[in-house]
Every structure is written in C-alpha cells, then in structure tokens.
Write a protein that holds these residues in place. Sequence first.
Motif, PDB file in Angstrom:
ATOM      1  N   ARG A   1      -5.319   0.730  -6.778  1.00  0.00           N
ATOM      2  CA  ARG A   1      -6.180   0.960  -7.939  1.00  0.00           C
ATOM      3  C   ARG A   1      -5.484   0.456  -9.193  1.00  0.00           C
ATOM      4  N   ARG A   2      -6.078  -0.529  -9.868  1.00  0.00           N
ATOM      5  CA  ARG A   2      -5.551  -1.011 -11.141  1.00  0.00           C
ATOM      6  C   ARG A   2      -6.706  -1.300 -12.077  1.00  0.00           C
TER       7      ARG A   2
ATOM      8  N   SER B   1       0.697  -5.760  -8.251  1.00  0.00           N
ATOM      9  CA  SER B   1       0.649  -4.425  -7.662  1.00  0.00           C
ATOM     10  C   SER B   1      -0.087  -4.445  -6.327  1.00  0.00           C
ATOM     11  N   LEU B   2      -1.115  -5.289  -6.220  1.00  0.00           N
ATOM     12  CA  LEU B   2      -1.832  -5.438  -4.956  1.00  0.00           C
ATOM     13  C   LEU B   2      -0.900  -5.967  -3.864  1.00  0.00           C
ATOM     14  N   ALA B   3      -0.014  -6.883  -4.222  1.00  0.00           N
ATOM     15  CA  ALA B   3       0.930  -7.433  -3.247  1.00  0.00           C
ATOM     16  C   ALA B   3       1.839  -6.336  -2.693  1.00  0.00           C
ATOM     17  N   ALA B   4       2.279  -5.421  -3.556  1.00  0.00           N
ATOM     18  CA  ALA B   4       3.127  -4.319  -3.091  1.00  0.00           C
ATOM     19  C   ALA B   4       2.358  -3.397  -2.153  1.00  0.00           C
ATOM     20  N   ALA B   5       1.101  -3.100  -2.507  1.00  0.00           N
ATOM     21  CA  ALA B   5       0.274  -2.238  -1.654  1.00  0.00           C
ATOM     22  C   ALA B   5      -0.019  -2.927  -0.323  1.00  0.00           C
ATOM     23  N   TRP B   6      -0.301  -4.240  -0.377  1.00  0.00           N
ATOM     24  CA  TRP B   6      -0.574  -4.974   0.870  1.00  0.00           C
ATOM     25  C   TRP B   6       0.626  -4.967   1.794  1.00  0.00           C
ATOM     26  N   ARG B   7       1.821  -5.195   1.250  1.00  0.00           N
ATOM     27  CA  ARG B   7       3.014  -5.218   2.085  1.00  0.00           C
ATOM     28  C   ARG B   7       3.210  -3.880   2.792  1.00  0.00           C
TER      29      ARG B   7
ATOM     30  N   ALA C   1      -0.545   2.899  -9.966  1.00  0.00           N
ATOM     31  CA  ALA C   1       0.523   2.754 -10.955  1.00  0.00           C
ATOM     32  C   ALA C   1       0.975   1.303 -10.934  1.00  0.00           C
ATOM     33  N   CYS C   2       1.694   0.895 -11.962  1.00  0.00           N
ATOM     34  CA  CYS C   2       2.206  -0.467 -12.026  1.00  0.00           C
ATOM     35  C   CYS C   2       3.297  -0.646 -10.980  1.00  0.00           C
ATOM     36  N   LEU C   3       3.097  -1.547 -10.013  1.00  0.00           N
ATOM     37  CA  LEU C   3       4.039  -1.744  -8.917  1.00  0.00           C
ATOM     38  C   LEU C   3       4.669  -3.135  -8.953  1.00  0.00           C
TER      39      LEU C   3
END
Length: 367
Positions: free
Chosen positions: A54-55, A65-71, A174-176
Amino acid sequence: MKFYRRSSPAPRFQTVTSDEMIHEMSAIASLVQPGAREVAMQSGSRNDRFVVSRRRTGFGDCLWSLAAAWRFAQRTGRNLVIDWRGSCYLDQPFINAFPVFFEPVQDIAGVRVICDDQINQRSFPGPFFPSWWNKPSIDCVYRPDEQIFKERDELDQLFQSQQDSDANTVVCDACLMWRCDQEAEREIFRSIKPRSEIQARIDAIYREHFEPYSMIGVHVRHGNGEDIMGHTPYWADPERALRQVCNAVEMAKALPHAKPVRLFLCTDSALVLERISATFPDVFTVPKSFQAPQAGPLHSGALGAAGGFSALIEMYLLARCDTAIRFPPTSAFTRYARLFAPRVVEFDLNDPARLILIEEASRELVT
C-alpha cells in the motif's frame, strides 16, 4: 569540481517522504471496512496468504516499495496485492491508482498479483503483520506518523531476517526504499508496464527528440515549498545548488558521446526550469502543468491523473537517456534511471559539491 568513479551501489539511505500521510484516513477506512477484517480472520488459510503493498506517494517510492514487497512474497510463496488507493495522483480515494497508470498484471516472476479495483470488495485473512492491523477496524482509522515509522522498522527486520511471518496477511504500508536487492527492483521495472497510451507517448517523444542525440537527462527535485525532508541538505543554499547542477551538466557534456549532445530536464519547479533554461537555452522539456510557486510538489491530486501521466513519461524517458544526472540522488523518482541508464552522475550524499560518475559495463540497457 571533478568526477569520482564508482561501480558499487549507492550508500544505504533511509528516508520517508513527506506525503506519507496523504489521504491516510480515507485509505485506511476503505481497507478496513466495518466487519470485513473480523470475517477475514475467521476464513483465512495457510494456503491463501498475501502481501499487501500500500502506497500513496510518488511513483518512485511506490515502485521501490513494491519491489521490496514482491521479493518477500516471492520468498514466502504469498500472493502480492498492489493497493494504491488514496494515491497522491488522484482525487478519488477509493480508486486503485495502479490500473489507472499501468497495464494489468497477473503474475510477476511466478508471484500471483492482484492489482485492480476489486480490492474494494475483497477482504484478506488474518492474523495480520504488523500487529497494529489486528486491531478492531474502528481503531485503525487514525494512524499516526510514529506508527508508520514503527511498522517500517518491523517490516525491515522481517525482511532482513530471511524468515516468514505466521501472519496470513503482511501489510506493507510504509516507505520500503533500500529494503530489497537491486535485482528485485529490476524485476519490477521489467514486469510493470505503463498503460499503452502512456507508453505510446514515451515512444513518440523518444523517436523524435531523443534518438538522434546522446541525451543527458537531468532531474532536479526542488520540492516547491513542501517539506523535502532527506533532500534538504542539497538545498541549504539554493543558488549554490543550481550552480552545482549546471556544473554537473557541463562536465557531463565534456564526457565522450557517440552523437551530438542534447539536454533533457525534469523538475517539479517552474523556477528551476527558468534558471536552467537561461543557462542552456536548447534544453528539451516535456510540456506539463506546474503548481504555483511554493504550492507543493507535482504529485498532487489537484493536478488530476494528468500529473501522474507526466510523471511517468519523464521517469521512463530519463531511464532512456545516455547519461542521467540526479539531484538530489535521494529522490526515488530517478531510481529507474539509476538502475538502467548506461551512465549516471550523482552528487555525494555526504558532500553535495562532490560529483560521482557511475559507469557499469554490465548494466542492463533499457529496451
């Protein structure tokens, strides 16, 4: 001033954008509809687990941040949910901004993706991580800054541990930035495509204005009156900052180039555009609307979806430049260009007067 060459990744820099709380109340209220969470917690199964990204901030932050969540989803065998409701590029809090700006995607390197407006009718199984999301819906409407920062740190610890969570749904709200490896970022940029009409505009501009030249793309993140937080040191002396940008352009122009050199400028400030144009009259810019002086950033719902379209056009064109200049390098907007442009000029994080030239022969080129 001289260049310092570097081939290693940029230093780890943690920052949270000032837009962290944009549409916070409306976005959370839409996610935690009355009674939805309680039903979901009873119906969840170990085979139906999710990571919700969520951003509501600028595209650079959203995609990083999506890249961190995807990983994390890939590593733990979870489904990935892209929830960009309450986006700063739209004035409708219940519209998921992802399908407004990007082509639908059902799978990213083996990870199932949910990214459409059906998330307004979906509920996700509990328990949830971070634990704050297990509270009753009514208690989740107000989410203070300190809670967001706390969740960022909890998610960071989870990702670094290389472990999974017992929670059925992990909420990444949150900002990832800096919370994943560069290959994860590259996978997101390879897999996520702007909508066809946006891509057509990017391709048309590239063919007409970029292809005949060796392009030097310059991004100047000014802020235009907003709290620019981690970018502030670069603007302690605005006149000096603009001189530094111009010096960086001159030095980039002096590097070897295969074709005639042309300058491309992206900025959120009409003042910056005016000053750079005065020094480099032949600079190329994509026409767009600016906010009034000191009225805030371009990622604003007041500009409507057109502001988001302009942002994506510039972001993707920057990555197709032969040389990209990032001022400040703390801006996530230029992360795409940092990963894919053949040559990058940055200003040192600890000494903005010091330029760093990054040339990586193994860098993957944008197609």
